[in-house]
Design a protein around this motif. Structure first.
Motif, short mmCIF file in Angstrom:
data_model
loop_
_atom_site.label_atom_id
_atom_site.label_comp_id
_atom_site.label_asym_id
_atom_site.label_seq_id
_atom_site.Cartn_x
_atom_site.Cartn_y
_atom_site.Cartn_z
N MET A 50 0.83 -1.21 0.00
CA MET A 50 0.00 0.00 0.00
C MET A 50 0.86 1.26 0.00
O MET A 50 0.55 2.23 -0.71
CB MET A 50 -0.94 -0.01 1.20
N ALA A 51 1.94 1.27 0.77
CA ALA A 51 2.82 2.45 0.81
C ALA A 51 3.51 2.65 -0.54
O ALA A 51 3.62 3.78 -1.02
CB ALA A 51 3.85 2.29 1.92
N SER A 52 3.96 1.57 -1.14
CA SER A 52 4.60 1.66 -2.46
C SER A 52 3.61 2.15 -3.51
O SER A 52 3.96 2.94 -4.39
CB SER A 52 5.16 0.29 -2.87
N SER A 53 2.38 1.69 -3.42
CA SER A 53 1.34 2.13 -4.34
C SER A 53 1.05 3.61 -4.16
O SER A 53 0.84 4.35 -5.13
CB SER A 53 0.06 1.32 -4.13
N SER A 54 1.04 4.06 -2.92
CA SER A 54 0.84 5.47 -2.62
C SER A 54 1.96 6.31 -3.23
O SER A 54 1.72 7.34 -3.86
CB SER A 54 0.78 5.68 -1.11
N ALA A 55 3.20 5.87 -3.05
CA ALA A 55 4.35 6.59 -3.59
C ALA A 55 4.29 6.64 -5.12
O ALA A 55 4.60 7.67 -5.72
CB ALA A 55 5.64 5.93 -3.13
N ALA A 56 3.88 5.55 -5.74
CA ALA A 56 3.78 5.52 -7.21
C ALA A 56 2.70 6.49 -7.71
O ALA A 56 2.90 7.17 -8.72
CB ALA A 56 3.48 4.09 -7.68
N ALA A 57 1.59 6.55 -7.00
CA ALA A 57 0.53 7.49 -7.39
C ALA A 57 1.00 8.93 -7.22
O ALA A 57 0.74 9.79 -8.08
CB ALA A 57 -0.73 7.22 -6.57
N LEU A 58 1.71 9.22 -6.13
CA LEU A 58 2.26 10.56 -5.94
C LEU A 58 3.28 10.89 -7.02
O LEU A 58 3.34 12.02 -7.52
CB LEU A 58 2.89 10.69 -4.55
N ASN A 59 4.08 9.90 -7.41
CA ASN A 59 5.04 10.08 -8.49
C ASN A 59 4.33 10.49 -9.78
O ASN A 59 4.76 11.41 -10.47
CB ASN A 59 5.83 8.78 -8.70
N GLN A 60 3.23 9.82 -10.09
CA GLN A 60 2.49 10.17 -11.31
C GLN A 60 1.88 11.57 -11.20
O GLN A 60 1.80 12.29 -12.19
CB GLN A 60 1.41 9.14 -11.61
N LEU A 61 1.46 11.93 -10.02
CA LEU A 61 0.90 13.26 -9.80
C LEU A 61 1.96 14.34 -10.06
O LEU A 61 1.71 15.32 -10.76
CB LEU A 61 0.35 13.36 -8.38
N ILE A 62 3.13 14.15 -9.51
CA ILE A 62 4.21 15.12 -9.67
C ILE A 62 4.72 15.15 -11.11
O ILE A 62 5.05 16.21 -11.64
CB ILE A 62 5.36 14.80 -8.69
N ASP A 63 4.75 14.00 -11.77
CA ASP A 63 5.31 13.88 -13.12
C ASP A 63 4.30 14.01 -14.25
O ASP A 63 4.64 13.76 -15.40
CB ASP A 63 6.04 12.55 -13.28
#
Length: 133
Positions: A50-63
């Motif tokens: 879940m934490a890794s998925s959260s980080a990936a979603a934030l990555n897509q938001l920033i990028d």
């Protein structure tokens, strides 16, 4: 993935997250003699996923701006408009908070803290600063 659930799943970069979780499980198995408790293995794996998925979603938001101009990433939910920035941010925050609660309450707070540092490291420090450097 055309369904709404599929779009949220795509925002988590499931193939990359699967590799992260796999390495975490291997780490759990190698960390101490014997096999970890079922509780640590199950809830640790769930929380890290879940934490890794959260980080990936934030990555897509920033990028999302960069993702628009790259052929490899032009199909992502934020770029195509199937999910809004607000939806992805809310989803990422919910996943992140839930993961920290699962790890802290059902595994231990050190694991939650180290996972949170990893989440911030990837989603903020790497994505926003190091990648551009």
């Amino acid at each position: 993935m055309s369904t709404l659930a599929g779009q949220y799943l795509a925002a988590t970069k499931p193939r990359i997250v699967a590799l992260l979780v796999f390495t975490a499980v291997i780490g759990m198995l190698l960390a101490a003699p014997g096999v970890p408790s079922w509780r640590a293995l199950v809830f640790g794996t769930l929380g890290i996923w879940m934490a890794s998925s959260s980080a990936a979603a934030l990555n897509q938001l920033i990028d999302q701006r960069i993702d628009r101009v790259m052929a490899r990433t032009a199909h992502r939910p934020l770029v195509t408009g199937t999910l809004t920035a607000r939806q992805v941010l809310t989803f990422a925050m919910l996943l992140g908070v839930a993961s920290m609660l699962i790890l802290g309450l059902l595994v231990n707070w050190l694991t939650a803290l180290l996972t949170f540092i990893g989440l911030i490291g990837y989603a903020v420090i790497y994505t926003a600063f190091l990648k551009r450097a």
